[in-house]
Design a protein around this motif. Sequence first.
Motif, PDB file in Angstrom:
ATOM      1  N   LEU A  14      -9.750   3.784  -8.940  1.00 34.17           N
ATOM      2  CA  LEU A  14      -9.409   4.819  -9.915  1.00 34.17           C
ATOM      3  C   LEU A  14      -7.957   4.682 -10.357  1.00 34.17           C
ATOM      4  O   LEU A  14      -7.622   4.925 -11.531  1.00 34.17           O
ATOM      5  N   GLY A  15      -7.064   4.305  -9.425  1.00 33.88           N
ATOM      6  CA  GLY A  15      -5.679   4.053  -9.800  1.00 33.88           C
ATOM      7  C   GLY A  15      -5.564   2.900 -10.775  1.00 33.88           C
ATOM      8  O   GLY A  15      -4.761   2.931 -11.719  1.00 33.88           O
ATOM      9  N   PHE A  16      -6.379   1.865 -10.578  1.00 35.87           N
ATOM     10  CA  PHE A  16      -6.413   0.736 -11.504  1.00 35.87           C
ATOM     11  C   PHE A  16      -6.868   1.188 -12.889  1.00 35.87           C
ATOM     12  O   PHE A  16      -6.278   0.793 -13.913  1.00 35.87           O
ATOM     13  N   MET A  17      -7.908   2.023 -12.941  1.00 39.71           N
ATOM     14  CA  MET A  17      -8.393   2.521 -14.236  1.00 39.71           C
ATOM     15  C   MET A  17      -7.319   3.325 -14.948  1.00 39.71           C
ATOM     16  O   MET A  17      -7.101   3.171 -16.154  1.00 39.71           O
ATOM     17  N   ALA A  18      -6.658   4.216 -14.212  1.00 43.69           N
ATOM     18  CA  ALA A  18      -5.599   5.034 -14.809  1.00 43.69           C
ATOM     19  C   ALA A  18      -4.459   4.159 -15.311  1.00 43.69           C
ATOM     20  O   ALA A  18      -3.874   4.410 -16.377  1.00 43.69           O
ATOM     21  N   ALA A  52      -3.215   0.236  -7.948  1.00 43.87           N
ATOM     22  CA  ALA A  52      -3.922   0.703  -6.750  1.00 43.87           C
ATOM     23  C   ALA A  52      -3.051   1.635  -5.918  1.00 43.87           C
ATOM     24  O   ALA A  52      -3.553   2.612  -5.343  1.00 43.87           O
ATOM     25  N   LEU A  53      -1.744   1.351  -5.850  1.00 40.51           N
ATOM     26  CA  LEU A  53      -0.855   2.183  -5.036  1.00 40.51           C
ATOM     27  C   LEU A  53      -0.837   3.621  -5.537  1.00 40.51           C
ATOM     28  O   LEU A  53      -0.865   4.565  -4.736  1.00 40.51           O
ATOM     29  N   GLU A  54      -0.800   3.799  -6.858  1.00 35.63           N
ATOM     30  CA  GLU A  54      -0.814   5.160  -7.411  1.00 35.63           C
ATOM     31  C   GLU A  54      -2.104   5.884  -7.043  1.00 35.63           C
ATOM     32  O   GLU A  54      -2.089   7.086  -6.731  1.00 35.63           O
ATOM     33  N   GLY A  55      -3.207   5.166  -7.058  1.00 31.04           N
ATOM     34  CA  GLY A  55      -4.473   5.779  -6.673  1.00 31.04           C
ATOM     35  C   GLY A  55      -4.508   6.171  -5.210  1.00 31.04           C
ATOM     36  O   GLY A  55      -4.997   7.248  -4.854  1.00 31.04           O
ATOM     37  N   VAL A  56      -3.973   5.326  -4.346  1.00 32.11           N
ATOM     38  CA  VAL A  56      -3.938   5.628  -2.918  1.00 32.11           C
ATOM     39  C   VAL A  56      -3.048   6.827  -2.639  1.00 32.11           C
ATOM     40  O   VAL A  56      -3.385   7.702  -1.832  1.00 32.11           O
ATOM     41  N   LEU A  57      -1.893   6.897  -3.316  1.00 36.39           N
ATOM     42  CA  LEU A  57      -0.997   8.045  -3.129  1.00 36.39           C
ATOM     43  C   LEU A  57      -1.648   9.334  -3.615  1.00 36.39           C
ATOM     44  O   LEU A  57      -1.486  10.400  -3.001  1.00 36.39           O
ATOM     45  N   TYR A  58      -2.384   9.249  -4.713  1.00 35.56           N
ATOM     46  CA  TYR A  58      -3.106  10.425  -5.211  1.00 35.56           C
ATOM     47  C   TYR A  58      -4.143  10.883  -4.188  1.00 35.56           C
ATOM     48  O   TYR A  58      -4.395  12.079  -4.024  1.00 35.56           O
ATOM     49  N   TYR A  59      -4.729   9.926  -3.489  1.00 36.33           N
ATOM     50  CA  TYR A  59      -5.740  10.214  -2.469  1.00 36.33           C
ATOM     51  C   TYR A  59      -5.119  10.838  -1.221  1.00 36.33           C
ATOM     52  O   TYR A  59      -5.674  11.787  -0.636  1.00 36.33           O
ATOM     53  N   LEU A  60      -3.955  10.353  -0.818  1.00 37.80           N
ATOM     54  CA  LEU A  60      -3.358  10.787   0.437  1.00 37.80           C
ATOM     55  C   LEU A  60      -2.514  12.047   0.321  1.00 37.80           C
ATOM     56  O   LEU A  60      -2.367  12.789   1.299  1.00 37.80           O
ATOM     57  N   ILE A  67      -4.409   9.958 -13.123  1.00 40.29           N
ATOM     58  CA  ILE A  67      -5.607   9.639 -12.346  1.00 40.29           C
ATOM     59  C   ILE A  67      -6.628  10.765 -12.429  1.00 40.29           C
ATOM     60  O   ILE A  67      -7.832  10.527 -12.412  1.00 40.29           O
ATOM     61  N   ALA A  68      -6.156  12.012 -12.529  1.00 38.50           N
ATOM     62  CA  ALA A  68      -7.070  13.152 -12.593  1.00 38.50           C
ATOM     63  C   ALA A  68      -8.015  13.054 -13.785  1.00 38.50           C
ATOM     64  O   ALA A  68      -9.120  13.599 -13.759  1.00 38.50           O
ATOM     65  N   GLU A  69      -7.602  12.331 -14.840  1.00 38.97           N
ATOM     66  CA  GLU A  69      -8.443  12.239 -16.034  1.00 38.97           C
ATOM     67  C   GLU A  69      -9.547  11.189 -15.901  1.00 38.97           C
ATOM     68  O   GLU A  69     -10.509  11.213 -16.669  1.00 38.97           O
ATOM     69  N   VAL A  70      -9.396  10.265 -14.969  1.00 34.57           N
ATOM     70  CA  VAL A  70     -10.436   9.244 -14.799  1.00 34.57           C
ATOM     71  C   VAL A  70     -11.308   9.518 -13.582  1.00 34.57           C
ATOM     72  O   VAL A  70     -12.365   8.900 -13.425  1.00 34.57           O
ATOM     73  N   ALA A  71     -10.866  10.442 -12.721  1.00 36.94           N
ATOM     74  CA  ALA A  71     -11.642  10.760 -11.522  1.00 36.94           C
ATOM     75  C   ALA A  71     -12.889  11.528 -11.902  1.00 36.94           C
ATOM     76  O   ALA A  71     -12.840  12.466 -12.700  1.00 36.94           O
ATOM     77  N   GLU A  72     -13.995  11.132 -11.339  1.00 39.65           N
ATOM     78  CA  GLU A  72     -15.278  11.797 -11.560  1.00 39.65           C
ATOM     79  C   GLU A  72     -15.830  12.239 -10.208  1.00 39.65           C
ATOM     80  O   GLU A  72     -15.415  11.774  -9.144  1.00 39.65           O
ATOM     81  N   SER A  73     -16.782  13.174 -10.251  1.00 41.42           N
ATOM     82  CA  SER A  73     -17.480  13.585  -9.034  1.00 41.42           C
ATOM     83  C   SER A  73     -18.979  13.475  -9.278  1.00 41.42           C
ATOM     84  O   SER A  73     -19.433  13.432 -10.414  1.00 41.42           O
ATOM     85  N   GLY A  74     -19.733  13.438  -8.181  1.00 38.73           N
ATOM     86  CA  GLY A  74     -21.181  13.371  -8.310  1.00 38.73           C
ATOM     87  C   GLY A  74     -21.622  12.040  -8.896  1.00 38.73           C
ATOM     88  O   GLY A  74     -20.987  10.995  -8.709  1.00 38.73           O
TER      89      GLY A  74
END
Length: 469
Positions: free
Chosen positions: A211-215, A133-141, A222-229
């Motif tokens: 998303l960080g958990f999935m990655a 989760a931390l990696e996902g949050v850092l990717y977000y921030l 994380i960019a490979e698991v992130a989706e939009s829409g």
Amino acid sequence: MTYIIILAWALLYLVFSFSSQLPWASCNNYWNTDNCIDLSTQNKTLNWTNQTNTTFAATEFWERRVLGISSGIEEIGSIRWDVMLCLIAMWIICYFCIWKGVKTTGKVVYFTATFPYVMLVILLIRGLTLPGALEGVLYYLLPEPSRLADPQVWMEAGAQILFSYSLGLGSLPVLSSYNTYNNNCYNDCLWLCLLNSVTSVVAGFAVFSVLGFMAHEQGVPIAEVAESGPGLAFIAYPQAVAMMPLPQLWSICFFVMIILLGLDTQFVAMEVVMTSIIDMFPTVMRRAGRRESFLLLFCLTCFFSQLVMVTEGGMYVFQIFDFFACNGGCILFLCVFETVALAWIFGAERLLSIIKDMTGVHANPFFKICWLYLTPLVLLVSFTCSLVGYRPLTFNRWYVYPAWAYVLGWVLTLSSILLVPAWALYKLGTGTGNLRQRFNHLCQPAPDCSLTQKGDETELQHIKGEDLH
């Protein structure tokens, strides 16, 4: 037109969430192919980056079970009956929640507007406790500096703000028209902006922690698991939920939240139409039973026009509407006219005096600068960037629409944005006097539209009071 389709999909997912095993968590279903990968049982040491010819179970459930997607918009195919039944259910819910006006809608919204926050907090706490989760949050921030120089990024951000605050769609004026004259709209606006922004930020933590958990589980960036829409709500998040303990519980929480949030948006969109029509034709529409009958006709018309979107080729049609008719460029264009009409024709000083008369508070002079200069300039620049950065619509980055589909899309776009200048030209051509006199007349506010006069206030409250009852 398109939003309630998303609610129908979410309702179908919610129904499947009560299964003993989530259907998008395994590859043992009749719709799965030999290339399906089950992430919940797959060996985590597998090199995911080499799985170029495989698809995830959640993707196959979305594309092959829910959508039954065809090879292109040329192949519309048959209706997906389970999705259609969910669409009928959502229209029935919407009808009976707003059929008596804001009196019933207000009571429903007490639940639909507050309960999603409970679900959001639950999902946020669960997401932050997951590994990765931390990696996902850092990717977000932490933004990618090179993307900050891309005008398209800022245009998308501006368009998202407009959609998030329901600007330019008539929602805020319609709902605020039911307030009392002395309601403190100044404080309401500040609290609305604060609450909306805080909610968006908190929701970002909830999404990117998952998303960080999935990655982390897949061993990929994380960019490979992130989706939009729709891909985020119906592929990425369900896929992540399937990898958690008690997946049914988290799936139910997530889709209940999606449905309740969507219902709020749908209620407001329908109320905009109803209130506008009733205010335009008060003598006809305020008779007993007229509102309920017109609302039923409106719901049926929308439902039958949406049937094409619940076919096997419906996703292609949905994307055309979403990309062309409901995009940020249209809203930006319309908001330019709105800000110019409000600040330059109605008058910024006049608006400030009305706020003072209504609230007893002098609005910050910075608002006047925004109305006159900053907001129209930012909107115009953003709209120009959206035209310069235009890229033709594709589906899943590989399907290219036929030429007639793009023509249809641009017709939808023009139908949204040309009504304002077309009406202005019509009034200019049918007025009295020479061209200059007609233009000057149209650029002046009506002398009897000032809401600082108590007589006008009494009449307005009388009209709205009739609608409430």
